[in-house]
Design an enzyme around this catalytic site. Structure first.
Site, PDB file in Angstrom:
ATOM      1  N   LYS A 148       0.836  -1.197   0.000  1.00 38.27           N
ATOM      2  CA  LYS A 148       0.000   0.000   0.000  1.00 38.27           C
ATOM      3  C   LYS A 148       0.874   1.252   0.000  1.00 38.27           C
ATOM      4  CE  LYS A 148      -4.146  -1.784   0.062  1.00 38.27           C
ATOM      5  NZ  LYS A 148      -5.115  -1.492   1.105  1.00 38.27           N
ATOM      6  N   ASP A 179      -4.012  -8.097  17.225  1.00 38.99           N
ATOM      7  CA  ASP A 179      -4.770  -7.424  16.175  1.00 38.99           C
ATOM      8  C   ASP A 179      -5.991  -8.252  15.779  1.00 38.99           C
ATOM      9  OD1 ASP A 179      -4.618  -5.114  14.161  1.00 38.99           O
ATOM     10  OD2 ASP A 179      -4.813  -6.842  12.825  1.00 38.99           O
ATOM     11  N   ASN A 180      -7.158  -7.641  15.858  1.00 38.21           N
ATOM     12  CA  ASN A 180      -8.408  -8.257  15.382  1.00 38.21           C
ATOM     13  C   ASN A 180      -8.607  -9.704  15.828  1.00 38.21           C
ATOM     14  OD1 ASN A 180      -9.526  -6.064  13.932  1.00 38.21           O
ATOM     15  ND2 ASN A 180      -8.166  -6.471  12.210  1.00 38.21           N
ATOM     16  N   LYS A 225       0.437   4.780   9.316  1.00 36.81           N
ATOM     17  CA  LYS A 225       0.436   3.358   8.965  1.00 36.81           C
ATOM     18  C   LYS A 225       1.098   3.121   7.612  1.00 36.81           C
ATOM     19  CE  LYS A 225      -3.983   2.566   9.234  1.00 36.81           C
ATOM     20  NZ  LYS A 225      -5.235   1.768   9.169  1.00 36.81           N
ATOM     21  N   TYR A 226       1.092   4.140   6.755  1.00 42.29           N
ATOM     22  CA  TYR A 226       1.567   3.968   5.382  1.00 42.29           C
ATOM     23  C   TYR A 226       2.769   4.843   5.035  1.00 42.29           C
ATOM     24  CZ  TYR A 226      -3.188   2.164   5.327  1.00 42.29           C
ATOM     25  OH  TYR A 226      -4.343   1.484   5.629  1.00 42.29           O
ATOM     26  N   GLU A 244      -7.529  -6.159  20.563  1.00 43.25           N
ATOM     27  CA  GLU A 244      -7.961  -5.043  19.713  1.00 43.25           C
ATOM     28  C   GLU A 244      -9.206  -5.517  18.967  1.00 43.25           C
ATOM     29  OE1 GLU A 244      -7.761  -2.563  15.842  1.00 43.25           O
ATOM     30  OE2 GLU A 244      -7.409  -4.701  16.037  1.00 43.25           O
ATOM     31  N   GLN A 277      -1.679 -12.600  10.272  1.00 41.27           N
ATOM     32  CA  GLN A 277      -2.003 -12.487   8.857  1.00 41.27           C
ATOM     33  C   GLN A 277      -0.664 -12.412   8.132  1.00 41.27           C
ATOM     34  OE1 GLN A 277      -4.332  -9.120   9.693  1.00 41.27           O
ATOM     35  NE2 GLN A 277      -2.739  -7.616   9.270  1.00 41.27           N
ATOM     36  N   ASP A 305      -2.793  -6.304   0.298  1.00 41.67           N
ATOM     37  CA  ASP A 305      -1.439  -6.618   0.770  1.00 41.67           C
ATOM     38  C   ASP A 305      -1.432  -7.620   1.912  1.00 41.67           C
ATOM     39  OD1 ASP A 305      -2.698  -4.779   2.417  1.00 41.67           O
ATOM     40  OD2 ASP A 305      -0.849  -3.741   2.972  1.00 41.67           O
TER      41      ASP A 305
END
Length: 639
Positions: free
Chosen positions: A227, A358-359, A499-500, A387, A287, A322
């Site tokens: 990204k 995360d998640n 984040k990017y 989270e 992930q 991604d």
């Protein structure tokens, strides 16, 4: 149920039997984390009222504990009660004394040592017909005999509750102060930061009073479908990509991004953080980027589309080209689970004891129960922050199966009614027994409307709310203290999101609210009442823009009263109607309130008092209550 080391667990139960029999009961408990043979310990239950019984026991070790309730009909206590009634009615109790002697003799058979001998002797004296009945009654009705008989009651027909569990964590599970920071943004302007660069930022973070430094994923980042800035689907040369697209040729979840350094650099960073009072927390995102070694080595761990391609992550309308999600239900899922467990254990062996996950709500609950159980079995002091911005029941399920803390809906609560309803549920219902909230005014993913285009007052006000309503809170910095509040158009996200891209934060900015953050965190550390949530009480105000609440500590008796002007654009005045019982005030004398933010002191009288808060000056009071002034020297102190 969750508790912290050094707490006691209060247990209550209704013990019900038919008829008029007297009952006995105990709570039996043990430390399941204790090595070797696990012995049961018991404490007696005592009557509270009617059929409600209560006891409590100390939790002296971190880890899982098990307890259950055992209850029985107490034959001797039942007999004794009946005997007293007969004596009061003037009835002949000769036969009853024979029966009583037999009961005591039976009790002696269940005892050992000196107590057995004492009970046998007592039985003989009760049954001695040459002794006058009044003297025998005195012996059998002695309270000490009742206590001794209760300890050796006949439990052969006892009833047991099902086993129940309590998870005991270290105190930081209840009271923690988090700061999120991207190490890659700690370098010279325009360059990728290293762990050595991030070390230079540690004294700054510690000076604000934080004790947990949370790092987003530190692993290699994939190149495929990387990204670009502002989540663009294509990147330009030099774009670093999202930290959450984990994995590249350099390695996966057990590797470190080469631009940050190596494992030795990471160890040095963790040690340097500890030297200034900071414990490092790592983000674990299960992930993989398309370039993760797992994709090449274990394609069966991912879900494939009909054309053979791997399904990338989606949360419609959002697309994450991604990122490949793991297929936790694939045919080789047990191998996948073991490998993901090894990720936690790898970093735990490097000294990491706090993980932000995360998640987690998008992965199977049985996996988390199994995985967290395995990790905490090896490292009982591990803390897991979920989270999980999802449905409440799912958040609570995650908490019950092992997560230590959880993100919440705090970011989207704004009005007095919303705060009162939400916090009453979190702290005043059974939810408080297993769900530990962690309040975040912002995150890299969330720039809520209450901060967008807002001024200094909003950032200070939301900080005070997070830090005093919840004993655990965190901020994403330096975005928060520098009051970065520009959103991406039409979204609750930051524009030019870190984040990017790599950000060049100017932490020395004069307009920073880092000084206010330092003061708030110092207040939290100096006042035990702000280090837990169990005594949170809301107080009435006649102005809907003024939120008033208090916390009191049972051990030192201190009370903190907080008033926040929720209208961050206008001054507000209102009358508070205080709950004296919650504050520990008798209400008959004057008392002092000391504003720990401004250092101002006020002398208040009675239940109703007026406050005025101008957000241009400061939007909140954090009062420490100095209890009723009784002596002349108290007034001298106030002056």
């Amino acid at each position: 149920v969750k508790r912290e080391l050094g707490d006691s667990l209060r247990v209550e139960a209704d013990l019900v039997a038919d008829g008029h029999d007297r009952l006995g009961g105990v709570v039996r408990f043990r430390d399941d984390g204790k090595e070797g043979k696990k012995e049961w310990t018991e404490v007696p239950l005592t009557v509270v009222e009617n059929d409600r019984w209560r006891s409590e026991f100390e939790l002296e070790a971190i880890g899982p504990w098990t307890f259950f309730i055992e209850a029985w009909v107490d034959d001797f206590a039942t007999f004794r009660h009946s005997l007293i009634r007969r004596v009061e009615a003037g009835q002949d109790v000769t036969i009853e004394l024979v029966i009583g002697a037999d009961l005591v003799r039976d009790t002696a058979g269940r005892a050992e040592g000196e107590e057995a001998l004492s009970l046998a002797d007592t039985a003989d004296r009760i049954g001695d017909e040459t002794t006058a009945i009044p003297e025998r009654l005195k012996i059998i009705l002695d309270e000490k005999l009742l206590e001794l008989a209760a300890r050796h009651a006949d439990r052969t027909r006892a009833s047991r509750s099902e086993p129940l569990r309590v998870q005991v964590d270290r105190v930081k599970a209840r009271f923690s102060t988090w700061y999120e920071m991207f190490p890659r943004s700690c370098g010279p302007a325009g360059k990728h930061g290293t762990f050595r660069d991030a070390e230079a930022r540690l004294p700054y973070v510690a000076s604000m009073g934080f004790d947990v430094l949370y790092l987003p994923p530190i692993h290699p980042i994939g190149v495929s479908h990387r990204k670009g800035r502002n989540n663009a689907t294509s990147c330009e040369e030099g774009d670093p990509g999202s930290c959450w697209a984990v994995g590249a040729d350099e390695g996966g979840h057990k590797a470190i991004h080469p631009s940050l350094g190596n494992l030795a650099d990471f160890r040095h960073f963790v040690s340097a953080a500890a030297d200034v009072g900071l414990e490092v927390a790592l983000d674990i995102a299960f992930q993989a980027s398309p370039d993760h070694p797992y994709v090449r080595e274990h394609p069966e761990w991912f879900r494939h589309r009909p054309d053979g391609s791997i399904q990338y992550a989606e949360n419609p309308p959002k697309k994450y080209q991604d990122i490949f999600p793991f297929d936790f239900e694939c045919t080789r899922h047990l191998e996948l689970w073991e490998e993901l467990l090894s990720v936690f254990l790898f970093w735990a062996n490097e000294g990491i004891r706090i993980f932000r996950v995360d998640n987690p709500h998008t992965k199977p609950l049985p996996f988390w129960e199994w995985c967290i159980g395995r990790v905490t079995s090896a490292h009982p002091d591990t803390i897991f922050l979920a989270e999980a911005f999802t449905r409440p029941k799912l958040m609570y399920a995650l908490a019950k199966l092992g997560f230590t803390q959880s993100y919440t809906y705090f970011s989207w609560r704004n009005s007095k009614e919303e705060f009162t309803e939400y916090l009453t549920h979190l702290t005043g219902t059974e939810t408080a027994e297993f769900f530990r909230p962690n309040f975040w005014p912002n995150t890299p993913d969330i720039l809520p409307e209450n901060l967008q285009f807002a001024g200094r007052a909003a950032f200070i006000g939301r900080l005070v709310l997070a830090a005093t309503l919840s004993s655990s809170y965190g901020i994403y910095g330096p975005a928060y203290e520098l009051m970065d509040n520009t959103p991406r158009k039409g979204a609750e996200e930051y524009v030019d999101n870190e984040k990017y891209e790599i950000k060049n934060w100017k932490i020395e900015e004069a307009d920073s609210i880092s000084g206010v953050i330092s003061r708030i965190n110092r207040i939290r550390k100096q006042n035990r009442s702000l280090q837990h949530n169990r005594t949170l009480v809301f107080h009435e105000t006649d102005n809907p823009h003024l939120l008033c609440y208090s916390k009191r500590d049972d051990q030192d008796g201190s009370s903190i009263l907080v008033v926040v002007n929720l209208d961050f654009d206008h001054p507000q005045v209102g009358s508070l109607t205080m709950n004296f019982r919650a504050l520990g005030i008798d209400g008959e004398r004057a008392f002092q309130v000391h504003d720990l933010l401004s250092d101002a002191r006020f002398l208040w009288h009675g239940q109703k008092n007026t406050v005025a808060l101008d957000p241009e000056i400061i939007p909140a009071h954090v009062f420490r209550i100095r209890h009723s002034l009784r002596k002349e020297q108290d007034f001298e102190y106030f002056l």
